[in-house]
Design a protein around this motif. Structure first.
Motif, PDB file in Angstrom:
ATOM      1  N   ALA A  44     -46.460  66.536  13.938  1.00  0.00           N
ATOM      2  CA  ALA A  44     -47.108  66.828  15.135  1.00  0.00           C
ATOM      3  C   ALA A  44     -47.617  65.663  16.250  1.00  0.00           C
ATOM      4  O   ALA A  44     -48.486  65.642  16.891  1.00  0.00           O
ATOM      5  CB  ALA A  44     -48.533  67.709  14.835  1.00  0.00           C
ATOM      6  N   SER A  45     -46.645  64.586  15.840  1.00  0.00           N
ATOM      7  CA  SER A  45     -46.897  63.526  16.739  1.00  0.00           C
ATOM      8  C   SER A  45     -45.912  63.547  17.890  1.00  0.00           C
ATOM      9  O   SER A  45     -45.268  64.622  18.305  1.00  0.00           O
ATOM     10  CB  SER A  45     -46.364  62.259  16.081  1.00  0.00           C
ATOM     11  N   THR A  46     -46.053  62.570  18.773  1.00  0.00           N
ATOM     12  CA  THR A  46     -45.279  62.536  20.033  1.00  0.00           C
ATOM     13  C   THR A  46     -43.826  62.034  19.925  1.00  0.00           C
ATOM     14  O   THR A  46     -43.072  61.940  20.736  1.00  0.00           O
ATOM     15  CB  THR A  46     -46.018  61.627  21.259  1.00  0.00           C
ATOM     16  N   LYS A  47     -43.429  61.584  18.825  1.00  0.00           N
ATOM     17  CA  LYS A  47     -42.123  61.398  18.033  1.00  0.00           C
ATOM     18  C   LYS A  47     -41.642  59.954  18.693  1.00  0.00           C
ATOM     19  O   LYS A  47     -40.714  59.879  18.698  1.00  0.00           O
ATOM     20  CB  LYS A  47     -41.117  62.458  18.708  1.00  0.00           C
ATOM     21  N   LEU A  48     -42.607  59.076  18.446  1.00  0.00           N
ATOM     22  CA  LEU A  48     -42.631  57.844  19.049  1.00  0.00           C
ATOM     23  C   LEU A  48     -42.854  56.741  17.946  1.00  0.00           C
ATOM     24  O   LEU A  48     -43.727  56.936  17.448  1.00  0.00           O
ATOM     25  CB  LEU A  48     -43.325  57.460  20.265  1.00  0.00           C
ATOM     26  N   ILE A  49     -41.813  55.901  17.780  1.00  0.00           N
ATOM     27  CA  ILE A  49     -42.147  54.629  17.041  1.00  0.00           C
ATOM     28  C   ILE A  49     -42.388  53.480  18.197  1.00  0.00           C
ATOM     29  O   ILE A  49     -41.560  53.239  18.981  1.00  0.00           O
ATOM     30  CB  ILE A  49     -40.879  54.282  16.302  1.00  0.00           C
ATOM     31  N   HIS A  50     -43.615  53.244  18.447  1.00  0.00           N
ATOM     32  CA  HIS A  50     -43.882  52.418  19.563  1.00  0.00           C
ATOM     33  C   HIS A  50     -45.194  51.317  19.297  1.00  0.00           C
ATOM     34  O   HIS A  50     -45.818  51.597  18.311  1.00  0.00           O
ATOM     35  CB  HIS A  50     -44.373  53.197  20.820  1.00  0.00           C
ATOM     36  N   GLY A  51     -45.183  50.131  19.945  1.00  0.00           N
ATOM     37  CA  GLY A  51     -46.337  49.239  19.937  1.00  0.00           C
ATOM     38  C   GLY A  51     -47.670  50.066  20.399  1.00  0.00           C
ATOM     39  O   GLY A  51     -48.616  49.473  19.869  1.00  0.00           O
ATOM     40  N   GLY A  52     -47.764  50.810  21.245  1.00  0.00           N
ATOM     41  CA  GLY A  52     -48.708  51.503  21.843  1.00  0.00           C
ATOM     42  C   GLY A  52     -49.239  50.523  23.237  1.00  0.00           C
ATOM     43  O   GLY A  52     -50.228  50.001  23.155  1.00  0.00           O
ATOM     44  N   LEU A  53     -48.631  50.862  24.163  1.00  0.00           N
ATOM     45  CA  LEU A  53     -48.850  50.070  25.330  1.00  0.00           C
ATOM     46  C   LEU A  53     -50.233  50.089  25.982  1.00  0.00           C
ATOM     47  O   LEU A  53     -50.959  49.088  26.289  1.00  0.00           O
ATOM     48  CB  LEU A  53     -47.884  50.507  26.451  1.00  0.00           C
ATOM     49  N   ARG A  54     -50.620  51.620  25.745  1.00  0.00           N
ATOM     50  CA  ARG A  54     -52.087  51.526  26.234  1.00  0.00           C
ATOM     51  C   ARG A  54     -53.115  50.915  25.360  1.00  0.00           C
ATOM     52  O   ARG A  54     -54.262  50.704  25.959  1.00  0.00           O
ATOM     53  CB  ARG A  54     -52.245  52.922  26.499  1.00  0.00           C
ATOM     54  N   LEU A  69     -43.812  44.737  15.813  1.00  0.00           N
ATOM     55  CA  LEU A  69     -43.108  44.209  14.579  1.00  0.00           C
ATOM     56  C   LEU A  69     -42.360  45.349  13.744  1.00  0.00           C
ATOM     57  O   LEU A  69     -41.364  45.317  13.488  1.00  0.00           O
ATOM     58  CB  LEU A  69     -43.813  43.406  13.664  1.00  0.00           C
ATOM     59  N   GLU A  70     -43.219  46.389  13.374  1.00  0.00           N
ATOM     60  CA  GLU A  70     -42.961  47.304  12.682  1.00  0.00           C
ATOM     61  C   GLU A  70     -42.017  48.248  13.209  1.00  0.00           C
ATOM     62  O   GLU A  70     -40.801  48.853  12.699  1.00  0.00           O
ATOM     63  CB  GLU A  70     -44.117  48.332  12.111  1.00  0.00           C
ATOM     64  N   ARG A  71     -41.817  48.172  14.525  1.00  0.00           N
ATOM     65  CA  ARG A  71     -41.009  49.065  15.400  1.00  0.00           C
ATOM     66  C   ARG A  71     -39.465  48.739  15.261  1.00  0.00           C
ATOM     67  O   ARG A  71     -38.525  49.548  14.822  1.00  0.00           O
ATOM     68  CB  ARG A  71     -41.139  48.943  16.896  1.00  0.00           C
ATOM     69  N   GLU A  72     -39.023  47.602  14.958  1.00  0.00           N
ATOM     70  CA  GLU A  72     -37.871  47.050  14.471  1.00  0.00           C
ATOM     71  C   GLU A  72     -37.416  47.113  13.335  1.00  0.00           C
ATOM     72  O   GLU A  72     -36.197  47.342  12.909  1.00  0.00           O
ATOM     73  CB  GLU A  72     -37.545  45.547  15.277  1.00  0.00           C
ATOM     74  N   VAL A  73     -38.549  46.913  12.355  1.00  0.00           N
ATOM     75  CA  VAL A  73     -38.108  46.954  11.086  1.00  0.00           C
ATOM     76  C   VAL A  73     -37.836  48.386  10.840  1.00  0.00           C
ATOM     77  O   VAL A  73     -36.747  48.724  10.147  1.00  0.00           O
ATOM     78  CB  VAL A  73     -39.553  46.768   9.965  1.00  0.00           C
ATOM     79  N   LEU A  74     -38.477  49.436  11.349  1.00  0.00           N
ATOM     80  CA  LEU A  74     -38.123  50.912  10.949  1.00  0.00           C
ATOM     81  C   LEU A  74     -36.899  51.226  11.780  1.00  0.00           C
ATOM     82  O   LEU A  74     -35.955  52.055  11.297  1.00  0.00           O
ATOM     83  CB  LEU A  74     -39.041  51.877  11.721  1.00  0.00           C
ATOM     84  N   MET A  75     -36.492  50.849  12.989  1.00  0.00           N
ATOM     85  CA  MET A  75     -35.283  50.931  13.711  1.00  0.00           C
ATOM     86  C   MET A  75     -34.120  50.652  12.755  1.00  0.00           C
ATOM     87  O   MET A  75     -32.992  51.366  12.728  1.00  0.00           O
ATOM     88  CB  MET A  75     -35.107  50.278  14.937  1.00  0.00           C
ATOM     89  N   ALA A 143     -39.954  49.989  33.969  1.00  0.00           N
ATOM     90  CA  ALA A 143     -39.387  50.453  32.906  1.00  0.00           C
ATOM     91  C   ALA A 143     -39.557  49.546  31.654  1.00  0.00           C
ATOM     92  O   ALA A 143     -39.719  48.324  31.938  1.00  0.00           O
ATOM     93  CB  ALA A 143     -37.906  50.686  32.920  1.00  0.00           C
ATOM     94  N   TYR A 144     -39.822  49.877  30.578  1.00  0.00           N
ATOM     95  CA  TYR A 144     -39.964  49.280  29.373  1.00  0.00           C
ATOM     96  C   TYR A 144     -39.364  50.362  28.073  1.00  0.00           C
ATOM     97  O   TYR A 144     -38.982  51.183  28.215  1.00  0.00           O
ATOM     98  CB  TYR A 144     -41.262  48.852  29.041  1.00  0.00           C
ATOM     99  N   SER A 145     -39.208  49.413  26.945  1.00  0.00           N
ATOM    100  CA  SER A 145     -38.607  50.057  26.013  1.00  0.00           C
ATOM    101  C   SER A 145     -39.430  50.348  24.826  1.00  0.00           C
ATOM    102  O   SER A 145     -40.446  49.446  24.416  1.00  0.00           O
ATOM    103  CB  SER A 145     -37.446  49.129  25.456  1.00  0.00           C
ATOM    104  N   ASP A 146     -39.212  51.457  23.859  1.00  0.00           N
ATOM    105  CA  ASP A 146     -39.669  51.831  22.658  1.00  0.00           C
ATOM    106  C   ASP A 146     -38.572  52.510  22.082  1.00  0.00           C
ATOM    107  O   ASP A 146     -37.488  52.346  22.154  1.00  0.00           O
ATOM    108  CB  ASP A 146     -41.243  52.536  22.797  1.00  0.00           C
ATOM    109  N   ALA A 147     -39.055  53.438  21.118  1.00  0.00           N
ATOM    110  CA  ALA A 147     -38.120  54.117  20.289  1.00  0.00           C
ATOM    111  C   ALA A 147     -38.504  55.493  19.722  1.00  0.00           C
ATOM    112  O   ALA A 147     -39.830  55.914  19.810  1.00  0.00           O
ATOM    113  CB  ALA A 147     -38.049  53.415  18.948  1.00  0.00           C
ATOM    114  N   TRP A 148     -37.705  56.539  19.680  1.00  0.00           N
ATOM    115  CA  TRP A 148     -37.924  57.925  19.128  1.00  0.00           C
ATOM    116  C   TRP A 148     -37.921  58.264  17.816  1.00  0.00           C
ATOM    117  O   TRP A 148     -36.922  57.404  17.346  1.00  0.00           O
ATOM    118  CB  TRP A 148     -36.942  58.785  20.052  1.00  0.00           C
ATOM    119  N   VAL A 149     -38.567  58.852  17.241  1.00  0.00           N
ATOM    120  CA  VAL A 149     -38.353  59.296  15.780  1.00  0.00           C
ATOM    121  C   VAL A 149     -38.509  60.570  15.714  1.00  0.00           C
ATOM    122  O   VAL A 149     -39.023  61.544  16.210  1.00  0.00           O
ATOM    123  CB  VAL A 149     -39.414  58.329  14.961  1.00  0.00           C
TER     124      VAL A 149
END
Length: 511
Positions: A44-54, A69-75, A143-149
């Motif tokens: 039930a998440s927002t489906k994001l692998i992200h650093g958490g900008l906010r 750091l984990e964002r890229e490890v998981l990708m 614009a900036y980058s994160d990842a979807w999961v």
């Protein structure tokens, strides 16, 4: 009586991550989950692998750096279910000054080494494609980058890897009681059919998410200094609002952040809310007020009016957030830390309680959990998950690689060539869902007729059998809403044929 080194309570992302890490260190592991894997918060998440900008706003630099750091490890470890996603933040008068946003994005780009994703940039929304669906007042953006999961599949892949390394994964199995007895925990489990099992474990991990404190108090009869604040997050899904691959991040005047994300080709996912929750953890649902809130906020940005009648699906989950003693209950839910806390009780056979956390940092949480637990079990095996692919992620070999992320479309093309007898869109779905395990699913199949009956549009017996045999799927909901999101594409479809098939065939595959 079964005996194990580690018994994990909870089949969400933290529980399966810990089970995987422990099994990879040659510890014997049993994981019990009272429902399906990822049946609650972890799907039930927002489906994001992200650093958490906010989180930068709350000075949580350590958490953001760890998550980046984990964002890229998981990708790298799971390029089939995790993919890059570019976000656009429209800027309007009355919001934070543009220079402050640029500074925050610069920090976000440079807090941790970044190899896979492009950095932030300013956008002219009057000319950029992402400005078209927005109201004319929004002329500038960032614009900036994160990842979807695929969050539920991430949980399943961790459970699969744990099982392939020797762990026993028991879904629909409730922990009735656990007590210390000499050098072990004596744990009583009950399966869905009512039968019971007693397990002797050298250690116990309470990774039951929102239920963590309840498990600690009611089942283990233990106390804790930690206070969990239960926060409900809800999302809505509407028909596609824009025809480009970018996502949006919107800043609400109340300080909350809402995302609008391309979802399942034909839809847009909008969320989340942050509300204190005191209801049943087994029956969490969105309220009319939450739907109205998300529709209203989206309507402040998009030209297309969104009403509750446009919502085709919604989901809600409860996040267990750690409330620090100096904060207290008056702090806004958005300000509570998303970091995790591990509490080790080594007075007798070890008990490790897991509190809080976010999906992006689950692997690091598991690693730190084993760093505390393994020495107490006389296990000196080193950490290993940072440099290991999850099942199906080894598209360029056993070791995670940047190219696997950057060239995943090439893998899809190769699969479509190898299995030319399959409709290309179906092969693409299989490639994203299963990665290299597509070859297990399609082994010895050479035509569509080899896939068995089509139980629902695009869903064949062969895939259902694979999900039962390898992924603990047992019900229609497991298959259509967690192992896949096919249910979203079949709204209004009669799924009774799948339900009947499962009832007739499941007994052959269940342990």
């Amino acid at each position: 009586m079964a005996e194990v080194d580690v018994l994990v309570i909870g089949g969400g992302i933290n529980g399966t991550g810990i089970a995987r890490d422990a099994a990879g260190r040659k510890l014997s592991v049993l994981l019990c989950e009272k429902d399906d894997l990822a049946a609650h918060t972890s799907s039930a998440s927002t489906k994001l692998i992200h650093g958490g900008l906010r989180y930068l706003e709350y000075y949580e630099f350590g958490l953001v750096r760890k998550a980046l750091l984990e964002r890229e490890v998981l990708m790298r470890s799971a390029p089939h279910i995790i993919s890059p996603l570019r976000f656009v933040m429209p800027h309007a008068r009355g919001q934070r000054p543009a220079w402050m946003i640029r500074a925050g994005l610069f920090l976000y780009d440079h807090l941790a080494r970044r190899e896979l994703l492009p950095g932030a940039e300013s956008l002219n929304l009057r000319t950029h494609i992402t400005g078209k669906p927005l109201q004319a007042d929004f002329r500038r953006g960032f614009a900036y980058s994160d990842a979807w999961v695929n969050d539920a599949r991430l949980v399943v892949l961790n459970a699969m890897d744990a099982a392939e390394k020797g762990a026993r994964i028991m879904t629909r199995t409730t922990c009735l009681s656990a007590k210390r007895e000499d050098q072990h925990w004596l744990v009583q489990l009950q399966k869905a059919d009512g039968s019971q099992l007693t397990v002797k474990s050298r250690s116990l991990v309470n990774a039951s998410g929102p239920w963590a404190v309840n498990v600690l108090h009611k089942l283990l009869h233990q106390g804790t200094a930690k206070t969990l604040r239960l926060i409900k997050g809800s999302h809505i899904v509407v028909r596609r609002l824009f025809h480009h691959p970018y996502a949006y991040i919107f800043q609400h005047p109340d300080g909350r952040i809402v995302f609008a994300i391309p979802y399942e080709q034909n839809f847009t996912l909008i969320g989340t809310t942050d509300l204190d929750y005191t209801g049943s953890l087994d029956q969490v649902a969105i309220t009319e007020q939450e739907i109205a809130y998300l529709c209203e906020l989206a309507g402040q940005y998009f030209t297309q009016l969104i009403t509750p009648a446009d919502v085709v699906w919604s989901y809600s989950g409860v996040r267990p957030l750690v409330e620090e003693p100096h904060i207290g209950g008056k702090e806004k839910a958005a300000a509570l830390t998303r970091d995790y806390r591990l509490e080790l009780d080594a007075d007798g056979p070890p008990l490790l309680n897991v509190y809080g956390g976010k999906i992006t940092t689950y692997r690091k949480l598991a690693e730190e959990a084993l760093e505390q637990l393994a020495p107490l079990l006389n296990n000196a095996n080193a950490d290993w998950t940072e440099h290991a692919c999850l099942p199906g992620g080894d598209i360029l070999g056993a070791l995670p690689q940047n190219q696997a992320v950057l060239e995943f479309p090439v893998f899809i093309q190769h699969c479509q060539q190898q299995y030319a007898w399959l409709p290309p869109h179906l092969t693409e779905r299989f490639a994203h869902a299963y990665g290299t395990r597509i070859h297990v699913l399609l082994k010895n199949r050479q035509s569509l007729s080899d896939m068995g009956d089509m139980l629902l549009p695009g869903l064949y017996v062969a895939e259902v059998e694979y999900l039962i045999r390898h992924e603990w799927a047992r019900t229609t909901e497991d298959i259509l809403w967690r192992r896949s999101r096919l249910g979203l594409h079949m709204l209004g479809e009669n799924t009774e044929r799948l339900t009947r098939w499962l009832s007739h065939h499941l007994a052959r595959h269940v342990d």
